[in-house]
Motif scaffolding. Structure first.
Motif, short mmCIF file in Angstrom:
data_model
loop_
_atom_site.label_atom_id
_atom_site.label_comp_id
_atom_site.label_asym_id
_atom_site.label_seq_id
_atom_site.Cartn_x
_atom_site.Cartn_y
_atom_site.Cartn_z
N CYS A 81 -43.78 49.37 10.29
CA CYS A 81 -43.37 50.59 10.98
C CYS A 81 -42.26 50.30 11.99
CB CYS A 81 -44.57 51.23 11.68
SG CYS A 81 -45.78 51.96 10.56
N LYS A 87 -42.57 56.23 13.15
CA LYS A 87 -43.27 56.50 14.40
C LYS A 87 -44.76 56.17 14.27
CE LYS A 87 -44.07 60.18 17.79
NZ LYS A 87 -43.86 61.62 18.11
N TYR A 88 -45.28 55.41 15.21
CA TYR A 88 -46.72 55.13 15.27
C TYR A 88 -47.09 54.97 16.73
CZ TYR A 88 -46.22 50.20 16.56
OH TYR A 88 -45.95 49.04 17.24
N ASN A 151 -48.27 58.54 10.36
CA ASN A 151 -48.26 59.44 9.22
C ASN A 151 -48.10 58.60 7.96
OD1 ASN A 151 -47.11 61.15 7.05
ND2 ASN A 151 -47.21 62.75 8.61
N ASP A 154 -45.24 59.25 5.45
CA ASP A 154 -43.97 58.63 5.83
C ASP A 154 -43.94 57.16 5.39
OD1 ASP A 154 -43.25 61.00 7.00
OD2 ASP A 154 -43.67 60.34 9.05
N MET A 263 -53.11 63.48 16.41
CA MET A 263 -52.22 63.27 15.30
C MET A 263 -50.83 62.83 15.78
SD MET A 263 -54.44 64.07 13.05
CE MET A 263 -53.52 64.12 11.51
N ILE A 264 -50.17 62.00 14.99
CA ILE A 264 -48.88 61.46 15.39
C ILE A 264 -47.82 62.56 15.46
CG2 ILE A 264 -48.04 60.89 13.07
CD1 ILE A 264 -47.68 58.66 16.21
N LYS A 265 -47.99 63.62 14.70
CA LYS A 265 -47.01 64.72 14.72
C LYS A 265 -47.45 65.85 15.64
CE LYS A 265 -44.73 63.90 10.30
NZ LYS A 265 -44.29 64.47 9.01
N GLY A 266 -48.49 65.60 16.44
CA GLY A 266 -48.96 66.60 17.39
C GLY A 266 -50.24 67.26 16.94
#
Length: 401
Positions: A81, A87-88, A151, A154, A263-266
């Protein structure tokens, strides 16, 4: 599709394990490789519907394939990553014992974590729990620093990018439905025409047992689909959860229990429960498939499993139908949460392998036949461990080339 070309390797399945395996093979040797995926996009099922947790390796029996690959794969995934700007967040998580009865299992988890090489664990009590998660409550807890979020779709698409860069071919919307021998090679029959290959790698997830059978190999397990249903916290209630909050799991089952996941995306998910699905792609309680049900009901291990675990099964179904019951499970972790704080979220289906004795397989199951490798059980933490699993399978394939 190129009908006359004979590929060195054909990988069936475009989830995270299939793409990681193809990537690992192409990183090791220069060969012709094709990956086929029945859906129009990669990561369409288990990979794209999971909670996005980078698992630490806390839960798994020391020395098992799960433990070895999770520990190694977690560090490889994080490096991957960072290298590819995915993104992590290595945010850590709490595992909370709500009562005295759960302390023994919490102690077992602590011992397993140490045996598996985790160094970021910390025992917490009372107010120490609230320092990590101000709204959580419990008798004792473990904080595990090595856990994170990402994610995985991704990640899978980045694996696919590397496959293509190394001249591997990816064919989506390409369903495998039969196999014939052609001399020393195989002809894979697909909805986009025949694919000729020397070696087959089956990473078909929810359909891995069927693909194994189509390849002329008798699988020793049956895939039983379990649906995990999620709620999500309303935006104004997301402050209740800082990162990840888990219960102590029931050691009889390969499920982790209803938990909270940032969650990583919100957003924050709550769940999942684990109910038997009536279709392999049964993402709602109304999905139903006669073939899928018939295969389950005529498999002797299904009824042995049902006789052993029917009480748990009914309890999960009841929680699936009752939002109040679901919230009561969440209250064990965050007492102040109410039925008005959550709204329906998504769902996922877990491909759980079941043996003929009614046992839910807890470890990965990978079998070899001449010029074939079949991945028959790769549930969580397969996404976390995907690079390591891919390398493990690649080693098996390279011996056959």
């Amino acid at each position: 599709m190129e009908k006359l070309k004979v590929y060195d390797v054909a990988v069936i399945g475009g989830g995270i394990v299939g793409t990681a395996t193809a990537m690992a093979i192409l990183k090791r040797i220069s060969c012709s490789l094709i990956l086929i995926e029945s859906e129009k996009e990669l990561a369409a099922h288990q990979t794209g519907h999971n909670s996005g947790v980078i698992h630490s390796g806390l839960y798994y029996k020391p020395g098992s394939l799960k433990a070895r690959n999770c520990i190694k794969g977690r560090e490889e995934l994080i490096r991957f990553c960072e290298e590819h700007q995915i993104k992590y967040d290595k945010c850590g998580k709490l595992v909370i014992a709500a009562n005295e009865a759960e302390l023994n299992t919490l102690n077992l988890l602590y011992d397993r974590g140490k045996a598996n090489g985790l160094t970021g664990m910390k025992r917490l009590k009372g107010n120490e729990i609230k320092e990590k998660e101000p709204h959580a409550a419990g008798l004792e807890a473990l904080f595990i620093n090595e856990t994170g979020i990402v994610n995985f779709s991704d990640v899978t698409n980045t694996y696919a990018k590397i496959i293509r860069e190394k001249d591997g071919k990816i064919e989506t919307g390409c369903k495998f439905f039969g196999l014939v021998k052609n001399g020393n090679n195989f002809v894979l029959q697909t909805t986009k025409g025949d694919v000729n290959a020397k070696i087959i790698v089956n990473c078909a997830g929810l359909y891995s047992d069927r693909v194994t059978t189509l390849c002329g190999v008798e699988p020793d397990v049956k895939i039983i689909p379990f649906r995990g249903e999620y709620y999500k916290l309303k935006k104004e209630k997301e402050y209740l959860v800082k990162n990840l909050i888990y219960p102590v799991p029931d050691p009889r089952f390969p499920f982790l229990g209803v938990h909270f996941t940032r969650m990583i995306k919100g957003g924050v998910e709550a769940g999942p429960n684990a109910v038997l699905a009536f279709q392999r792609e049964g993402y709602t309680r109304f999905d139903f498939n006669i073939k899928d049900l018939s295969e389950m009901f005529f498999f002797p291990g299904f009824w042995k499993m049902a006789s052993k675990y029917y009480q748990m099964g009914f309890s999960e179904f009841y929680r699936s139908l009752s939002k109040k019951r679901f919230v009561n499970s969440l209250k064990k972790l965050i007492p102040e949460i109410t039925i008005n704080d959550i709204t329906e979220g998504g769902s996922g289906v877990r491909a759980q392998a079941l043996d003929k004795n009614g046992n839910l397989l807890d470890d990965f199951r990978i079998i070899e036949k001449e010029k074939m490798v079949h991945v028959l059980n790769a549930p969580s933490p397969a996404a976390t461990a995907s690079i390591s699993i891919g390398e493990y399978i690649a080693d098996l394939v390279l011996k056959k080339i």
